[in-house]
Design an enzyme around this catalytic site. Structure first.
Site, PDB file in Angstrom:
ATOM      1  N   HIS A 128       0.872  -1.183   0.000  1.00 15.52           N
ATOM      2  CA  HIS A 128       0.000   0.000   0.000  1.00 15.52           C
ATOM      3  C   HIS A 128       0.908   1.231   0.000  1.00 15.52           C
ATOM      4  O   HIS A 128       2.022   1.184   0.539  1.00 15.52           O
ATOM      5  CB  HIS A 128      -0.843  -0.051   1.281  1.00 15.52           C
ATOM      6  N   ASP A 205       2.853  -4.612   8.101  1.00 15.57           N
ATOM      7  CA  ASP A 205       1.660  -3.791   7.906  1.00 15.57           C
ATOM      8  C   ASP A 205       0.456  -4.726   8.068  1.00 15.57           C
ATOM      9  O   ASP A 205       0.143  -5.514   7.172  1.00 15.57           O
ATOM     10  CB  ASP A 205       1.715  -3.167   6.505  1.00 15.57           C
ATOM     11  N   GLN A 208      -4.749  -5.103   6.892  1.00 18.95           N
ATOM     12  CA  GLN A 208      -5.784  -6.004   6.369  1.00 18.95           C
ATOM     13  C   GLN A 208      -5.833  -7.343   7.091  1.00 18.95           C
ATOM     14  O   GLN A 208      -6.845  -8.027   7.051  1.00 18.95           O
ATOM     15  CB  GLN A 208      -5.554  -6.264   4.871  1.00 18.95           C
ATOM     16  N   LYS A 231     -10.759  -0.850  10.286  1.00 19.37           N
ATOM     17  CA  LYS A 231     -10.903  -2.003   9.401  1.00 19.37           C
ATOM     18  C   LYS A 231     -11.367  -3.223  10.181  1.00 19.37           C
ATOM     19  O   LYS A 231     -11.566  -4.288   9.624  1.00 19.37           O
ATOM     20  CB  LYS A 231      -9.593  -2.277   8.675  1.00 19.37           C
ATOM     21  N   CYS A 369      -4.732   2.346  -3.774  1.00 22.41           N
ATOM     22  CA  CYS A 369      -3.493   2.864  -3.142  1.00 22.41           C
ATOM     23  C   CYS A 369      -2.323   1.908  -3.333  1.00 22.41           C
ATOM     24  O   CYS A 369      -1.445   1.799  -2.460  1.00 22.41           O
ATOM     25  CB  CYS A 369      -3.686   3.144  -1.649  1.00 22.41           C
TER      26      CYS A 369
END
Ligand code: PLP
Length: 411
Positions: A128, A205, A208, A231, A369
């Site tokens: 991202h 990261d 998600q 999220k 993104c």
């Protein structure tokens, strides 16, 4: 069907989300943009209202009852976050505005203190923008070099190529756990272990992955892990950066101001203990408090149950969409979270998105993104349907029908 496959009653879960009662263009809302942000259950909304209605106060400073109650609620979210991702201590849980701020915190503090000219930073093609740009800014400032792990055409990172990139100049590897664009889950344990063998740190990261997968930062042995509350059914504007205690202790602070200090004089300032050293100023108290309700919501259904349900939706949707003429799924691999990203022959994703919206179906279109990923896949973008605990097979049927209708109109 849905209720049988999942171990919980999805229709009962749906009742807890007020927005799902909405209609869009005269049709019941089908919300498939969960990878961008999930909808919020009533318990999260109630936690926000309760905070502002009953115990709004600034934290850590006051001795009055409201301040104590607000501080206790805020700090109990820290403990809930610690448990949610398996961290060893609340000192390792820094509240941020979200994943983006978590990564920027690391590049601006650890990065500025540790990266020197000629050092190498490894990221992957799947990243991202928020896990690319902060590293580029750091590399530009320091004269460091960004190396990128290539992917296969299915969107899986090429581990053998990654191993070749690692060398004594590699200072950090920063990699996405689950791709927002394709849903592909990276083999992060292998990535971390290999980086550590060469002496590099690893940042994950988790924007998600945290809502879909069991996260245990201690077992993973990652050095940094960032995620966003919004999220995972929680409010926007808050998230968590996990980092190993010894690394945080050695890191300079991020922002200067109140709360992050022990003592201030015009000559010298001493910084506060962890985690407060990294939390300058009045934080986003209300949303942080409500984030705990989001963790509890997920825990009350059980991540394993949610995963089984989402995997069922993923498999069901993948089969349905694959069989529509002209549709090609990107990232159709075994290890993935509940994201179906696809292109349709000769049709621009945006046109598709508009026609689906006219049918009450909210999907995301574009580059998500991840422009470098789109360039690598040689496409201008995809249409992405991403599923959450409250989605159903019937909704996927609507997507498939809507897609067929849209394709007919646009062909
Ligand atoms: N990383 C990934 C993989 C994401 O999907 C996102 C958001 O879509 C981010 C980072 C940035 O998260 P936020 O905008 O919540 O800071």
């Amino acid at each position: 069907m849905d209720a049988l496959t999942v171990g919980y009653d999805v229709y009962e879960i749906r009742k807890q989300f007020p927005v799902l009662k909405r209609e869009l263009k005269g049709k019941p809302l089908v919300y498939f943009d969960n990878a961008a942000t999930s909808q919020k259950p009533q318990v999260v909304i109630d936690a926000l209202v309760d905070y502002y209605s009953n115990y709004n106060a600034n934290i850590h400073r006051g001795i009055h009852t409201l301040a104590e109650e607000a501080t206790a609620a805020y700090e109990s979210t820290r403990e809930a976050a610690r448990m949610f991702i398996g961290a060893g201590s609340v000192e390792e849980i820094i509240f941020t505005r979200g994943t983006t701020e978590g990564i920027n915190l690391v590049t601006n503090t650890w990065g500025r203190a540790n990266i020197r000219r000629g050092d190498e930073i490894i990221i992957s093609t799947l990243e991202h923008h928020s896990n690319i740009v902060p590293w580029q800014m750091l590399a530009e400032e320091k004269g460091a070099i960004i190396r990128v792990i290539p992917i296969t055409e299915n969107g899986e990172i090429q581990l053998d190529e990654y191993y070749k990139l690692l060398n004594e100049k590699t200072k950090i590897v920063s990699i996405v756990h689950a791709s927002n664009s394709l849903g592909v889950v990276n083999p992060v344990k292998q990535v971390i272990d290999a980086a550590h063998r060469t002496g590099a740190l690893v940042m994950i990261d988790g924007a998600q992955s945290t809502v879909h997968l069991d996260i245990d930062v201690t077992a993973l042995d990652c050095d940094f892990f960032a995620f966003s509350s919004h999220k995972l059914y929680g409010p926007t504007g808050v998230g968590v950066l996990y980092a190993k205690k010894e690394i945080l202790e050695a890191m300079p602070p991020f922002h200067g101001g109140g709360e992050m200090i022990k003592e201030v004089s015009f000559e010298k300032t001493t910084y506060n203990d962890l985690p407060y050293k990294f939390e300058a100023g009045t934080p986003n108290i209300a949303d942080t408090v409500a984030m705990k309700a989001a963790f509890e919501f997920i825990n009350s259904i059980g991540k394993e149950n949610i995963r089984r349900h989402e995997n069922d939706l993923l498999r069901y949707g993948t089969e349905l969409l694959k069989n529509i003429k002209g549709v090609h799924i990107k990232g159709d691999v075994e290890e993935k979270v509940s994201v179906i990203s696809f292109v349709v022959d000769n049709i621009h994703p945006q046109d598709l998105g508009i026609l689906l919206d006219n049918q009450g179906i909210a999907v995301r279109t574009g580059s998500h993104c991840t422009m470098p990923l789109m360039q690598c896949l040689k496409i201008n973008g995809t249409t992405r349907a991403s599923f959450a605990a409250y989605n159903t097979r019937e909704e996927i049927d609507k997507l498939a029908k809507g897609l067929e209708k849209a394709i007919k109109m646009l062909s």
